[in-house]
Structures are given as C-alpha cells and as structure tokens.
Design a protein around this motif. Structure first.
Motif, PDB file in Angstrom:
ATOM      1  N   MET A  84      52.483  48.565  -6.136  1.00 32.79           N
ATOM      2  CA  MET A  84      51.525  47.541  -5.687  1.00 32.79           C
ATOM      3  C   MET A  84      51.283  47.554  -4.193  1.00 32.79           C
ATOM      4  O   MET A  84      50.259  47.542  -3.711  1.00 32.79           O
ATOM      5  CB  MET A  84      51.711  46.174  -6.137  1.00 32.79           C
ATOM      6  N   ASN A  85      52.472  47.796  -3.748  1.00 28.25           N
ATOM      7  CA  ASN A  85      52.530  48.014  -2.090  1.00 28.25           C
ATOM      8  C   ASN A  85      51.763  49.188  -1.703  1.00 28.25           C
ATOM      9  O   ASN A  85      50.982  49.197  -0.772  1.00 28.25           O
ATOM     10  CB  ASN A  85      53.954  47.786  -1.559  1.00 28.25           C
ATOM     11  N   THR A  86      51.878  50.414  -2.489  1.00 30.30           N
ATOM     12  CA  THR A  86      51.221  51.518  -2.207  1.00 30.30           C
ATOM     13  C   THR A  86      49.727  51.374  -2.331  1.00 30.30           C
ATOM     14  O   THR A  86      49.026  52.051  -1.541  1.00 30.30           O
ATOM     15  CB  THR A  86      51.642  52.695  -3.057  1.00 30.30           C
ATOM     16  N   VAL A  87      49.330  50.848  -3.597  1.00 26.80           N
ATOM     17  CA  VAL A  87      48.111  50.703  -3.611  1.00 26.80           C
ATOM     18  C   VAL A  87      47.229  49.770  -2.521  1.00 26.80           C
ATOM     19  O   VAL A  87      46.319  49.958  -2.107  1.00 26.80           O
ATOM     20  CB  VAL A  87      47.670  50.064  -4.897  1.00 26.80           C
ATOM     21  N   GLY A  88      47.842  48.743  -2.137  1.00 28.70           N
ATOM     22  CA  GLY A  88      47.549  48.095  -0.964  1.00 28.70           C
ATOM     23  C   GLY A  88      47.303  48.515   0.185  1.00 28.70           C
ATOM     24  O   GLY A  88      46.371  48.380   0.908  1.00 28.70           O
ATOM     25  N   LYS A  89      48.417  49.422   0.551  1.00 26.16           N
ATOM     26  CA  LYS A  89      48.379  50.403   1.924  1.00 26.16           C
ATOM     27  C   LYS A  89      47.160  51.058   1.729  1.00 26.16           C
ATOM     28  O   LYS A  89      46.368  51.495   2.735  1.00 26.16           O
ATOM     29  CB  LYS A  89      49.658  50.956   2.078  1.00 26.16           C
ATOM     30  N   ALA A  90      46.658  51.994   0.581  1.00 29.49           N
ATOM     31  CA  ALA A  90      45.694  52.672   0.344  1.00 29.49           C
ATOM     32  C   ALA A  90      44.615  52.072   0.628  1.00 29.49           C
ATOM     33  O   ALA A  90      43.614  52.648   1.119  1.00 29.49           O
ATOM     34  CB  ALA A  90      45.674  53.518  -0.994  1.00 29.49           C
ATOM     35  N   VAL A  91      44.159  50.806  -0.089  1.00 34.27           N
ATOM     36  CA  VAL A  91      42.874  49.999   0.069  1.00 34.27           C
ATOM     37  C   VAL A  91      42.758  49.607   1.506  1.00 34.27           C
ATOM     38  O   VAL A  91      41.586  49.963   1.990  1.00 34.27           O
ATOM     39  CB  VAL A  91      43.130  48.835  -0.835  1.00 34.27           C
ATOM     40  N   VAL A  92      43.700  49.377   2.134  1.00 32.97           N
ATOM     41  CA  VAL A  92      43.821  49.083   3.598  1.00 32.97           C
ATOM     42  C   VAL A  92      43.216  50.136   4.482  1.00 32.97           C
ATOM     43  O   VAL A  92      42.205  50.044   5.512  1.00 32.97           O
ATOM     44  CB  VAL A  92      44.948  48.183   4.216  1.00 32.97           C
ATOM     45  N   THR A  93      43.914  51.343   4.237  1.00 28.76           N
ATOM     46  CA  THR A  93      43.272  52.770   4.992  1.00 28.76           C
ATOM     47  C   THR A  93      42.018  52.691   4.908  1.00 28.76           C
ATOM     48  O   THR A  93      41.341  53.311   5.757  1.00 28.76           O
ATOM     49  CB  THR A  93      44.435  53.787   4.742  1.00 28.76           C
ATOM     50  N   ILE A  94      41.626  53.061   3.677  1.00 29.56           N
ATOM     51  CA  ILE A  94      40.091  53.088   3.137  1.00 29.56           C
ATOM     52  C   ILE A  94      39.396  52.256   3.823  1.00 29.56           C
ATOM     53  O   ILE A  94      38.255  52.786   4.278  1.00 29.56           O
ATOM     54  CB  ILE A  94      39.851  53.143   1.755  1.00 29.56           C
ATOM     55  N   LEU A  95      39.388  50.752   3.782  1.00 32.40           N
ATOM     56  CA  LEU A  95      38.538  49.823   4.552  1.00 32.40           C
ATOM     57  C   LEU A  95      38.691  50.023   6.021  1.00 32.40           C
ATOM     58  O   LEU A  95      37.393  49.828   6.537  1.00 32.40           O
ATOM     59  CB  LEU A  95      39.037  48.559   3.935  1.00 32.40           C
ATOM     60  N   LEU A  96      39.666  50.377   6.499  1.00 31.32           N
ATOM     61  CA  LEU A  96      39.517  50.636   8.034  1.00 31.32           C
ATOM     62  C   LEU A  96      38.529  51.797   8.265  1.00 31.32           C
ATOM     63  O   LEU A  96      37.888  51.877   9.180  1.00 31.32           O
ATOM     64  CB  LEU A  96      41.070  50.940   8.447  1.00 31.32           C
ATOM     65  N   GLY A  97      38.678  53.034   7.609  1.00 32.20           N
ATOM     66  CA  GLY A  97      37.979  54.118   7.509  1.00 32.20           C
ATOM     67  C   GLY A  97      36.477  53.746   7.517  1.00 32.20           C
ATOM     68  O   GLY A  97      35.598  54.044   8.298  1.00 32.20           O
ATOM     69  N   LEU A  98      36.355  52.858   6.449  1.00 30.98           N
ATOM     70  CA  LEU A  98      34.749  52.503   6.461  1.00 30.98           C
ATOM     71  C   LEU A  98      34.313  51.490   7.483  1.00 30.98           C
ATOM     72  O   LEU A  98      33.197  51.601   7.996  1.00 30.98           O
ATOM     73  CB  LEU A  98      34.617  51.672   5.129  1.00 30.98           C
ATOM     74  N   ALA A  99      35.242  50.766   7.918  1.00 29.94           N
ATOM     75  CA  ALA A  99      34.643  49.811   9.055  1.00 29.94           C
ATOM     76  C   ALA A  99      34.652  50.736  10.390  1.00 29.94           C
ATOM     77  O   ALA A  99      33.940  50.376  11.236  1.00 29.94           O
ATOM     78  CB  ALA A  99      35.927  48.893   9.255  1.00 29.94           C
ATOM     79  N   GLY A 100      35.255  51.776  10.254  1.00 30.34           N
ATOM     80  CA  GLY A 100      35.226  52.811  11.572  1.00 30.34           C
ATOM     81  C   GLY A 100      33.952  53.295  11.826  1.00 30.34           C
ATOM     82  O   GLY A 100      33.541  53.698  12.847  1.00 30.34           O
ATOM     83  N   ILE A 101      33.458  54.093  10.405  1.00 26.38           N
ATOM     84  CA  ILE A 101      32.056  54.787  10.747  1.00 26.38           C
ATOM     85  C   ILE A 101      30.837  54.047  10.041  1.00 26.38           C
ATOM     86  O   ILE A 101      29.887  54.466  10.130  1.00 26.38           O
ATOM     87  CB  ILE A 101      32.499  55.923   9.388  1.00 26.38           C
ATOM     88  N   ALA A 102      31.201  52.872   9.605  1.00 22.59           N
ATOM     89  CA  ALA A 102      29.814  52.054   9.507  1.00 22.59           C
ATOM     90  C   ALA A 102      28.883  51.919  10.499  1.00 22.59           C
ATOM     91  O   ALA A 102      27.597  52.021  10.404  1.00 22.59           O
ATOM     92  CB  ALA A 102      30.322  50.540   8.977  1.00 22.59           C
ATOM     93  N   LEU A 103      29.245  51.634  11.671  1.00 24.97           N
ATOM     94  CA  LEU A 103      28.582  51.670  12.959  1.00 24.97           C
ATOM     95  C   LEU A 103      29.248  52.227  14.189  1.00 24.97           C
ATOM     96  O   LEU A 103      30.156  51.344  14.714  1.00 24.97           O
ATOM     97  CB  LEU A 103      27.982  50.103  13.294  1.00 24.97           C
ATOM     98  N   PRO A 104      29.252  53.322  14.461  1.00 23.38           N
ATOM     99  CA  PRO A 104      30.009  53.878  15.444  1.00 23.38           C
ATOM    100  C   PRO A 104      29.660  53.302  16.781  1.00 23.38           C
ATOM    101  O   PRO A 104      28.568  53.101  17.164  1.00 23.38           O
ATOM    102  CB  PRO A 104      29.646  55.227  15.344  1.00 23.38           C
ATOM    103  N   SER A 105      30.750  52.687  17.412  1.00 23.70           N
ATOM    104  CA  SER A 105      30.783  51.935  18.774  1.00 23.70           C
ATOM    105  C   SER A 105      32.305  51.964  19.453  1.00 23.70           C
ATOM    106  O   SER A 105      33.197  52.325  18.560  1.00 23.70           O
ATOM    107  CB  SER A 105      30.274  50.652  18.626  1.00 23.70           C
ATOM    108  N   LEU A 106      32.482  51.574  20.507  1.00 22.26           N
ATOM    109  CA  LEU A 106      33.779  51.811  21.000  1.00 22.26           C
ATOM    110  C   LEU A 106      34.767  50.657  20.301  1.00 22.26           C
ATOM    111  O   LEU A 106      35.883  50.836  20.161  1.00 22.26           O
ATOM    112  CB  LEU A 106      33.743  51.294  22.651  1.00 22.26           C
TER     113      LEU A 106
END
Length: 440
Positions: free
Chosen positions: A1-23
C-alpha cells in the motif's frame, strides 16, 4: 500500500507540474523529476522521508490554492493585472472578471483556456491525496508503536527479553572466552542487560552444576539467573551416561518429527501476480519500446533535435546485437530525453516570444521545437510518456549491472569456501538464559 501511495503522489506531482507551466508549477515538476530519478537509480525513500516531503508539498499546494483564490478578487487583479509579466510568470491566472457598472454580476475573462480551469482541480486533488495518505501513514505508525510496546518485555513479562549479548564459556575452565560485542563482559549491578550463555552439553554433571552455581552465585551479579534445559522433559542433571544417550536420541527424533510436521504444514508462498509478471516482461524488453519511442517522437514532433533520435534509432535497429547497443545508449537517451523535456517546459511558460527568446526568429524556434503551443500540457504529457521509456531502459541497465556484480561477488565468495572438519554429532548446546532482575 505504501508503494502504491508513493506512485500516486509522484504521478499527481507530475500532473500538477505540467498542467500550467510556470515558476510555481516548476516546484511540482522538479520534485516529480527528482522522485523518478531516485527510482531509476534503484533507490527508495524511507517512509519517514517521503512523509516529510508530502508534508512540504501539502503546505505548498495549499498555499498555491489560497493565492489563486485570492487572486480572483478585484483588488488583487487591480494590483497585479492578469497580463503582467510577473502574473504570467508565476502562474497567477484570473478566471473571474467583475464589472464596475454591475459589481454584483460575475464574468469570465475572454482569453481563458481550459488548462486554466484544470490547474486548480489538479492542485486540489494533489492536496487531498497528500493529506489522506499522511493521515493513513500516521495511523499505521501509531499501530506499529503500540504493537512494539505491547510486545516489549517490560509490558509483557511472559515474553523473554531480547538478548543483547551472547557469551561463550569454555567447558574446561569455566572462563569467559569472547562476547558478541568484542569486549570483555563484566556484570554490572546497575545495568541489567539480557544475555545468552552458550555452554557445551558434553560436560559432565559436575560441570553443569558448576555453571549453575556460577550463574547463581551471590557475587556473580546474576541473582535471578537460572540455566533452563534445552528441551522440555530432558533432565540435564542426569548422572547416567546411557540415559543421556537415550534421552538425547529421543529428543533428536522428536525434534526431527516436529520439524517435518512444521515443513509439511507451512503454506506455500504465493507466486507473483499477473501485473508483476507483465511489469517484468516490459522491463526485460524495454529496449524495444525505447527504440520505437525514438522513432515515434521524431515523427510526432518534427525538429532537428528529434531528427537525432530518428537517426540514432535506425542505426541501432541495423545492429545485430541491438539489445546490447540500446543498453549502452540508455544513459545518453535518458539525459537527452530529459533535456528535451525541460526545454519543452521552458517553452510552455506563458511568456511571449520576445520575452522568452529575444532575438531568435520564429522559424528557428519551430525548427528546434521551441515554439509555444496553445495547450502545452498535452504536449508535455506526451513527451513525459516518451521520456519514461528512456528512464525505464536506464533502470533496466542499472538493474542488470547490479545483478551481474552480485553474481560475480557470490562466485568469488564460493571459490573461497573451504571444507571445515566435521564436528562431533554428540556435541549439543544448551542455552542458559540470564534474566535481569526487575526493579519495581
């Protein structure tokens, strides 16, 4: 369960980073790249460190959402207009527009695109996921601490304490030979540390009695110690040699019988799941997907930078041992793909051409795939997917290199193994457990 949680957080961080590029979103995107790089190099973050990172990202995303909410107020838009370079550079997007003549009516800015609406949704999803996982991990940590306290020897006296020292006593001289901490162990009345004494059972009864008196002597420092028998129902103080041999053989037979029953009753470990097998298959043949992605990337985004990928892929396809050459190219492919990804993120900033690349003509930007797109998040997402195949190839190369090194080390250790002389089967060991005295 910890591995799945880490993977989900990593994917969401990537989505938040490319949703609207800015500083501001560069913080999420940089964290995403750091976690992926850590995973590629066969490393894993401990739950405590990852939880600390999640706390920091939760605070940052909550602050980001609060600033976006406050920027919708007319006063904030008046202080920093939406078309200001600092507002566009830090990703401050104005969605709601108010009319001075009709302040009670709300409108939407005309130049707002759909990534502006998806950005707060992704941030809110990221914040909610981080808080939920942190709440779950805190409960897991509390349950583990409670379980450890319940199993400690102070709380549960029925369980034996964990032994911090193992002491070996000579059967001939009853002298202390060595200790596990490579120090001469002297009993101290102030420090009550549980220990294990290993004593040869080939001693005669006199020696066994001497060991018991040694442990229970008033000046020995072990007032509550006692030497228990090795097996239940076996009397160590028996004085007849024939009875010793009979009882020893019975104990050995019963021990073998119990071991065989335990082996028969042990459930077989479950095999790997289908998803795990599929993942191993993809990892094993990651060089094929990497070569295909190199060609697809060069066709999807025509530029001089991706033309190098096309030539590179064609050359490797013509090789006889293409897997070997693809594995050799893995570090360069991962570095080159990450460079193209960062260049696309830079081009996706909400800045005009003369602000971002002053002096460069538009034709040059198009030839090198550095021109801005109407929806940069879509193109960034596809390029992240392409680069992930290069990261996967690099991880497989590092994994195979580690396995090969471990195999060589194990082979060298097997070559150095020497045949030891066969020990006497009649030599058994009895464990004398030293229980420290408990203070009220």
């Amino acid at each position: 369960m910890n591995t799945v949680g880490k993977a989900v957080v990593t994917i969401l961080l990537g989505l938040a980073g490319i949703a609207l590029p800015s500083l501001t979103s560069a913080v999420y995107f940089g964290t995403f790249l750091g976690l992926v790089a850590w995973w590629v190099y066969l490393r894993s973050l401990r739950l405590l460190l990852f939880s600390t990172l999640c706390v920091m990202m939760a605070i940052f995303s909550a602050s980001h959402l609060l600033v976006l909410y406050l920027y919708q107020l007319p006063l904030a838009q008046k202080i920093v207009p939406p078309q200001d370079i600092y507002a566009r550079l830090f990703g401050m997007t104005a969605v709601i527009q108010t009319n001075k003549a009709e302040p009670y009516s709300l409108g939407v800015h005309a130049d707002v695109s759909w990534p502006v609406f998806t950005n707060p949704i992704v941030l809110l999803l990221l914040y909610y996921t981080l808080v939920a996982l942190l709440h779950k991990w805190v409960h897991i940590t509390e349950e583990q601490d409670t379980l450890v306290k319940c199993e400690s020897p102070v709380e549960n006296p029925e369980n034996p304490p964990s032994f911090s020292k193992i002491l070996f006593i000579s059967g001939d001289t009853l002298e202390l030979l060595t200790s596990t901490d490579e120090e001469t162990y002297m009993p101290d009345e102030r420090v009550h540390e549980p220990s294990v004494f290993l004593v040869s059972s080939s001693w005669d009864d006199l020696r066994v009695k001497e060991v018991g008196s040694l442990l229970g002597a008033p000046g020995a420092g072990y007032p509550n110690s006692y030497p228990p028998p090795l097996y239940e129902g076996v009397d160590i103080s028996t004085s007849h040699g024939s009875e010793k041999v009979t009882e020893r053989s019975e104990v050995e037979e019963s021990w073998i019988r119990v071991s065989m029953n335990a082996t028969e009753t042990d459930p077989t470990p479950p095999g790997p799941s289908g998803l795990t097998v599929f993942g191993l298959f993809v990892m094993k043949h990651s060089y094929v997907s990497a070569l295909i992605v190199m060609m697809v990337w060069s066709i999807t985004y025509n530029s001089w930078l991706t033309f190098a990928l096309l030539v590179w892929s064609c050359v490797i396809w013509m090789m006889r041992d293409r897997r070997r050459y693809a594995m050799m190219s893995a570090p360069f492919l991962a570095l080159y793909g990450t460079m193209l990804l960062l260049l696309s993120f830079l081009s996706g900033l909400r800045l005009r051409r003369e602000e971002l690349y002053p002096g460069l003509p538009h034709a040059v930007l198009v030839d090198f795939d550095m021109a801005a797109y109407p929806a940069p998040c879509v193109h960034l997402g596809s390029k992240v997917f392409y680069t992930f195949s290069f990261w996967l190839l690099l991880r497989q190369q590092l994994k195979e290199r580690r396995e090969e090194q471990e195999f060589k080390e194990s082979g060298e250790s097997l070559d150095e193994v020497k045949t030891l002389p066969r020990m006497d089967s009649g030599l058994l060991y009895s464990i004398c457990t030293v229980i420290p005295s408990r203070t009220a």
